[in-house]
Design an enzyme around this catalytic site. Structure first.
Site, short mmCIF file in Angstrom:
data_model
loop_
_atom_site.label_atom_id
_atom_site.label_comp_id
_atom_site.label_asym_id
_atom_site.label_seq_id
_atom_site.Cartn_x
_atom_site.Cartn_y
_atom_site.Cartn_z
N LYS A 114 1.04 -2.26 0.11
CA LYS A 114 0.38 -0.23 0.43
C LYS A 114 1.13 0.95 -0.13
O LYS A 114 0.49 2.41 -0.37
CB LYS A 114 -0.90 -0.30 1.21
CG LYS A 114 -2.17 -0.66 0.89
CD LYS A 114 -3.44 -1.06 2.30
CE LYS A 114 -4.21 -1.75 1.43
NZ LYS A 114 -5.74 -1.56 2.57
N LYS A 196 -6.69 -11.46 -8.24
CA LYS A 196 -7.02 -11.07 -6.82
C LYS A 196 -8.32 -10.44 -7.38
O LYS A 196 -8.04 -9.32 -7.96
CB LYS A 196 -6.88 -11.12 -5.64
CG LYS A 196 -8.13 -11.55 -4.30
CD LYS A 196 -7.88 -11.39 -2.90
CE LYS A 196 -8.98 -10.92 -1.84
NZ LYS A 196 -8.28 -10.58 -0.70
N LYS A 199 -11.92 -4.80 -5.74
CA LYS A 199 -12.92 -3.57 -5.80
C LYS A 199 -12.23 -2.58 -5.71
O LYS A 199 -12.72 -1.44 -6.65
CB LYS A 199 -13.46 -3.76 -4.33
CG LYS A 199 -12.75 -3.41 -3.17
CD LYS A 199 -13.65 -3.16 -1.89
CE LYS A 199 -12.93 -3.39 -0.77
NZ LYS A 199 -13.64 -4.32 0.72
#
Ligand code: TRP
Length: 332
Positions: A114, A196, A199
């Site tokens: 991140k 994966k 969203k």
């Protein structure tokens, strides 16, 4: 008191829930409520480690609550709550952060990922995120934490923190274990089937949202990336796209991988993709309808999260009081 084991899990309201969230998590969560004492939370405090639009955050969190219920998680049999409604999470998180090492947090792969993706907002909350997650879990003395494999490292750190704390103060925390479901665990992106389904990657049509309309779902499946062969065969290494579609079809219909290979023997990819799309449409239809119905009943949703916060607080405050006493805070 019963002797059911306790489960806790949570999802960040940082974006709309996907087919991957449903097949990888929510289906299993709903099934667990018969056997376990389950706490399912909407971790809005984790979501603000990246910048959120306030109106959107509120809307996403409420929609997520409606979706938990629409996916079959009964609010009377489970504790459904919003993380920021239970102040004990913030309180225990601070304490635990004093028992978590800088080096440990630096090694978290999610932090490194991140931080690399958000170079302009590497805030302290992003760094101490695992201490808050440890608080989420340890407050409820959870035995099992259903998560995707990407969260395993955070659960291991949670255990390390708990062991360290217990080593100093005696048995305060139960040691949780990750609970990683085998089937349907990893639904992959339809356009990039080695990633994966996430969203955060909805722009390219590789991600199906739980609230997507049937025609959008069909389009996403018809456009799904496959390979240059023409056999419908499960082979994760060489045929990630087809394997993902087989997984999804299996999860939606309950058919085994073998049965599916037989069913589509000699058929083309076009036919198969349309079939998978239809299966997904039918699986999601009742969930979408129920979500929209619940979202129109704000007072009901409010009663659910109020009741959830009360129930969660009772358990959480018990643990927090114990911790405060052990570390030497004067009792109120
Ligand atoms: N970190 C988890 C994720 O990104 C979300 C989360 C926060 C969580 N607190 C939790 C998951 C507690 C399980 C238990 O997916």
């Amino acid at each position: 008191m019963d002797d059911k084991k306790t489960i806790l899990s949570g999802i960040q309201p940082s974006g709309a829930l996907t087919l991957g969230s449903y097949l990888g998590a929510l289906v299993n969560w709903a099934a667990m409520s018969e056997i376990y004492d389950c706490y399912y939370t909407i971790v809005d405090m984790h979501a603000i480690t990246s910048r959120q639009n306030p109106a959107q955050l509120r809307n996403t969190a409420l929609t997520q609550l409606a979706q938990y219920i629409a996916c079959g998680i009964d609010p009377d049999k489970n504790t459904l709550f919003i993380q920021s409604h239970v102040p004990a999470h913030a309180e225990l998180s601070w304490v635990l952060s004093c028992y978590t090492m800088f080096g440990e947090l630096s090694r978290m792969t999610q932090f490194k990922d991140k931080a690399a993706k958000n170079a302009d907002n590497i805030n302290a909350g992003l760094f101490t995120y695992p201490a808050l997650m440890a608080a989420d879990i340890l407050l409820y003395q959870a035995d099992l934490v259903p998560v995707g494999s990407d969260q395993k490292q955070h659960i291991e750190l949670t255990r390390d923190i708990a062991v360290r704390f217990n080593g100093i103060y005696g048995d305060v925390f139960n040691l949780p274990e990750p609970y990683i479901p085998k089937v349907g665990a990893r639904i992959m992106d339809l356009q990039a089937p080695t990633n994966k389904m996430s969203k955060s990657e909805i722009a390219d049509g590789g991600c199906v949202l739980l609230l997507d309309k049937p025609e959008d779902i069909m389009r996403a499946f018809k456009r799904a990336v496959t390979d240059s062969e023409s056999s419908i065969r499960y082979d994760l290494a060489n045929k990630p796209g087809i394997s993902n579609l087989i997984q999804i079809y299996s999860a939606c219909t309950g058919k085994s991988l073998d049965e599916i290979e037989c069913e589509f023997e000699g058929q083309g990819y076009g036919v198969f993709k349309a079939k998978v799309g239809e299966a997904v449409v039918e699986t999601l239809r009742p969930i979408r309808e129920e979500t929209l119905r619940l979202l129109a009943d704000k007072s009901y949703l409010r009663s659910v999260y109020d009741q959830g916060a009360d129930k969660a607080s009772r358990t959480a405050n018990k643990t927090l009081r114990k911790v405060y006493k052990k570390i030497g805070f004067i009792e109120r």
